[in-house]
Motif scaffolding. Structure first.
Motif, mmCIF file in Angstrom:
data_model
loop_
_atom_site.group_PDB
_atom_site.id
_atom_site.type_symbol
_atom_site.label_atom_id
_atom_site.label_comp_id
_atom_site.label_asym_id
_atom_site.label_seq_id
_atom_site.Cartn_x
_atom_site.Cartn_y
_atom_site.Cartn_z
ATOM 1 N N MET A 49 6.214 4.162 7.473
ATOM 2 C CA MET A 49 5.629 3.126 8.310
ATOM 3 C C MET A 49 6.436 1.849 8.156
ATOM 4 O O MET A 49 6.684 1.392 7.046
ATOM 5 N N SER A 50 6.842 1.288 9.261
ATOM 6 C CA SER A 50 7.635 0.061 9.230
ATOM 7 C C SER A 50 6.784 -1.104 9.715
ATOM 8 O O SER A 50 5.693 -0.929 10.255
ATOM 9 N N VAL A 51 7.277 -2.303 9.524
ATOM 10 C CA VAL A 51 6.539 -3.512 9.876
ATOM 11 C C VAL A 51 6.376 -3.599 11.386
ATOM 12 O O VAL A 51 7.324 -3.397 12.144
ATOM 13 N N GLY A 52 5.150 -3.913 11.816
ATOM 14 C CA GLY A 52 4.906 -4.121 13.237
ATOM 15 C C GLY A 52 5.186 -5.555 13.624
ATOM 16 O O GLY A 52 4.597 -6.480 13.079
ATOM 17 N N GLU A 53 6.097 -5.761 14.564
ATOM 18 C CA GLU A 53 6.474 -7.101 14.993
ATOM 19 C C GLU A 53 5.862 -7.418 16.353
ATOM 20 O O GLU A 53 5.695 -6.539 17.201
ATOM 21 N N ASP A 54 5.531 -8.681 16.537
ATOM 22 C CA ASP A 54 5.037 -9.178 17.823
ATOM 23 C C ASP A 54 3.820 -8.399 18.312
ATOM 24 O O ASP A 54 3.704 -8.066 19.504
ATOM 25 N N LEU A 55 2.902 -8.112 17.416
ATOM 26 C CA LEU A 55 1.676 -7.447 17.823
ATOM 27 C C LEU A 55 0.770 -8.431 18.562
ATOM 28 O O LEU A 55 0.605 -9.576 18.149
ATOM 29 N N GLU A 56 0.185 -7.961 19.655
ATOM 30 C CA GLU A 56 -0.727 -8.795 20.433
ATOM 31 C C GLU A 56 -2.126 -8.747 19.822
ATOM 32 O O GLU A 56 -2.457 -7.858 19.041
#
Length: 643
Positions: free
Chosen positions: A452-459
């Motif tokens: 699992m990688s970092v989630g960027e720009d999540l709304e």
């Protein structure tokens, strides 16, 4: 961590010494109940003050779907913990995913780190600010301290904000005046042993205090997981100690101070579906202190101030997390002469987390600091005296890393004799939790391992909820409660899988609807028998839902029916027999503990100060279990002695 361990041990020993050594209180002590008995009816009506917030006042006559578990309900359910007590509530799915882990879902969402509802203890949030779930292994709240549990299904964003996405569970503990004297509760059975001790004393004419301590050991058991028998975590040892002090002044001011220290250790295993477990020994610790001041300023007005500090130290797989939270809130209410009952409040929360990174689980930063603010206003407008009420509310949430988010609610309630009709609309707008935006870990999905990688720009996740309900009291022995709901979700977090790199990334790509029907009856056909049947029918329609994501709370994306029946039987004088059966199933066999469950409790009140209970759980099971179902039934003997 060593100092915290010593503090847990020292507090427990001190409380045990006080329980053993404090002299009993005498009947001549003047308590609050005795003072109330001396009042006439007019004075009693004045004492029943309206709380400054719907968070404390009775949930009767509100435009919403709710269930209240009283102390008697909790006792007769045979529950030994708060999650166990919640199994009887309509619309709530409770799954024990390991010896020290629980998954609790409201209206279709479930998972170890389920972030879709807010859970409180005496209005103090116990939902982790970072993980957005409740780490039950670090709570250790003795069920004997619980006075009632309020379960509100559906979002109540104007009061609790976006954290109440699908509902609110508020655990209310007993005041010091309600737990006077000495009590011992001993349990022993196939699930282990436990000992609870309590001592309540009068400090002065208007002040009371109580202390308690509890220790417990569970050997662990095996679980049925996706058709296979897997070994659960073993040797779970817990200990907790706490206190509560209450002071009441002329029925206008109430002051409360309470706190608890708790610790646990366990030999953890990592079966499929529990990706945040590791094959190692681990320990969790927690502690909190809370102060509450409640003042009555009029017959239907008042103000309240509450503040708390909470510290937890937990292990998630091989990563250690130390979390500190300080929160405070002020609430004021006042009924205006022209039919408006106004309530408003402000609050803030500051938390800081520190991490010792592991090899399997890491986060992007070794420490995180954040300050949140919120404010709400609510007006209950009387449109027709004693019949029609309109409630309009708005809460504004501000987080240090996001914009100001409004959370509005509108509710309409009509009452006619013994009937109630209600309609409600709520809107929620919430930032995804830090865990989804900041965590890095490996997990097995569909028999394949992903990082699992970092989630960027999540709304922000968004919810529009429409609800309707009907309640009728047919007689003193028959009550009907019916609720309908339609929830529309947008920009919900899901996962994007890359088969080439074996990575999974959180994305705001999930939308859909959830709708359902909840029906509950409370029926006493005879004086010795009470029946409480309920049925929960729901369906979820979401697009692009990945299957087999363990630990989180993805929608089931299928029809689900959950049938429950509780029978409370007074066999004879001083004898009780309580039965609880449930059937849960999804139409396409999703990852869920489906099947049939049956529990029983036989109780004998041998003397006024001595009772004996025989409790059986998971009896007559093994009917089409699909996921996370205990393999063996259990039997527990519980002895309660007041001395």
């Amino acid at each position: 961590m060593i100092r915290l361990r010593l503090a847990v041990v020292a507090l427990s020993l001190m409380i045990l010494a006080m329980v053993a050594g404090t002299p009993p209180s005498f009947a001549a002590d003047k308590d609050v109940s005795a003072e109330l008995e001396s009042l006439d009816l007019e004075d009693l009506l004045q004492v029943e003050m309206v709380s400054p917030s719907e968070r404390k006042q009775s949930l009767e006559n509100i435009a919403g779907s709710y269930t209240i578990l009283t102390e008697e309900d909790i006792k007769r359910s045979g529950a030994r913990s708060v999650p166990e007590a919640l199994r009887t509530v309509p619309g709530v799915v409770v799954t024990r995913t390991d010896t020290d882990k629980w998954s609790i879902g409201v209206r279709g969402f479930s998972g170890t780190f389920n972030s879709k509802q807010l859970i409180l203890v005496d209005n103090r949030p116990i939902t982790s600010p970072y993980f957005h779930g409740v780490i039950w292994s670090s709570q250790n709240l003795p069920i004997q301290q619980v006075k009632r549990i309020e379960v509100i299904r559906g979002p109540w964003t104007s009061l609790w904000g976006s954290e109440s996405f699908n509902g609110v569970i508020n655990v209310i503990t007993k005041s010091a005046a309600e737990i006077q004297g000495n009590r011992s509760v001993t349990t022993a059975g196939t699930d282990g042993v436990s000992q609870y001790l309590r001592k309540g004393i009068h400090i002065s004419e208007n002040a009371t205090m109580a202390v308690f301590a509890k220790g417990e050991y569970e050997p662990g058991k095996n679980y049925r997981i996706r058709g296979r028998t897997e070994k659960g975590s073993t040797d779970w040892t817990t200990g907790s100690g706490g206190f509560r002090a209450d002071w009441l002044n002329a029925y206008t001011d109430q002051f409360s101070l309470q706190g608890q220290l708790a610790g646990s250790s366990i030999t953890e295993y990592s079966p499929p579906g529990n990706p945040f477990s590791a094959n190692k020994d681990k320990s969790d610790y927690s502690g909190y202190a809370q102060i509450l001041w409640d003042r009555k300023t009029g017959a239907r007005s008042g103000m309240q101030f509450r503040s708390s500090y909470t510290r937890t130290e937990i292990t998630v797989s091989d990563m250690e997390n130390m979390s500190n939270t300080v929160d405070a809130e002020f609430i004021y209410s006042n009924e205006q002469l022209d039919g408006h009952f106004l309530t408003f409040g402000i609050g803030g929360k500051y938390f800081w987390d520190e991490f010792s990174q592991g090899e399997n689980v890491q986060v992007s930063n070794d420490s995180i600091y954040r300050l949140d603010f919120s404010g709400f206003a609510k007006d209950r407008i009387t449109l027709i005296d004693e019949k029609l009420f309109l409630t309009l509310g708005l809460k504004l949430d501000y987080s240090g890393d996001s914009d100001l988010t409004p959370q509005p609610t509108a509710r309409l309630l009509y009452m006619e004799d013994d009937e109630e009709y209600w309609l409600a609309y709520s809107y929620a707008n919430r930032k995804p939790g830090f865990w989804l935006r900041d965590g890095n870990y490996r997990v097995r999905v569909r028999d394949k391992e992903y990082t699992m990688s970092v989630g960027e720009d999540l709304e922000n996740e968004k919810l529009s909820s429409f609800e309707a309900g009907y309640r009728k009291l047919f007689s003193e022995t028959l009550k009907l409660d019916l609720s309908l709901y339609l929830n529309s979700y947008d920009q919900m977090v899901t996962f994007s899988f890359d088969e080439d790199t074996n990575t999974a990334t959180p994305v705001s790509g999930l939308s859909g609807t959830s709708y359902g029907l909840e029906v509950a009856l409370d029926w006493q056909p005879w004086s010795f028998l009470t029946l409480r049947p309920s049925i929960d029918l729901s369906n979820q329609d979401f697009q692009n839902v990945p299957e087999g994501i363990p630990g989180f709370s993805p929608p089931l994306n299928s029809a689900l029916y959950n049938i429950k029946l509780q029978a409370l039987i007074d066999l004879a004088e001083n004898w009780e027999l309580d039965l609880f059966t449930s059937y849960l199933n999804s139409m396409d066999n999703k990852d869920l503990s489906t099947g049939f469950g049956f529990d029983a409790r036989l109780a004998w009140q041998a003397r006024e100060d001595l009772s004996l209970e025989l409790i059986g759980n998971n009896l007559l099971t093994n009917v089409d279990e699909n996921n996370f179902a205990p393999v063996e039934p259990s039997c527990t003997l519980r002895l309660t002695w007041d001395f």
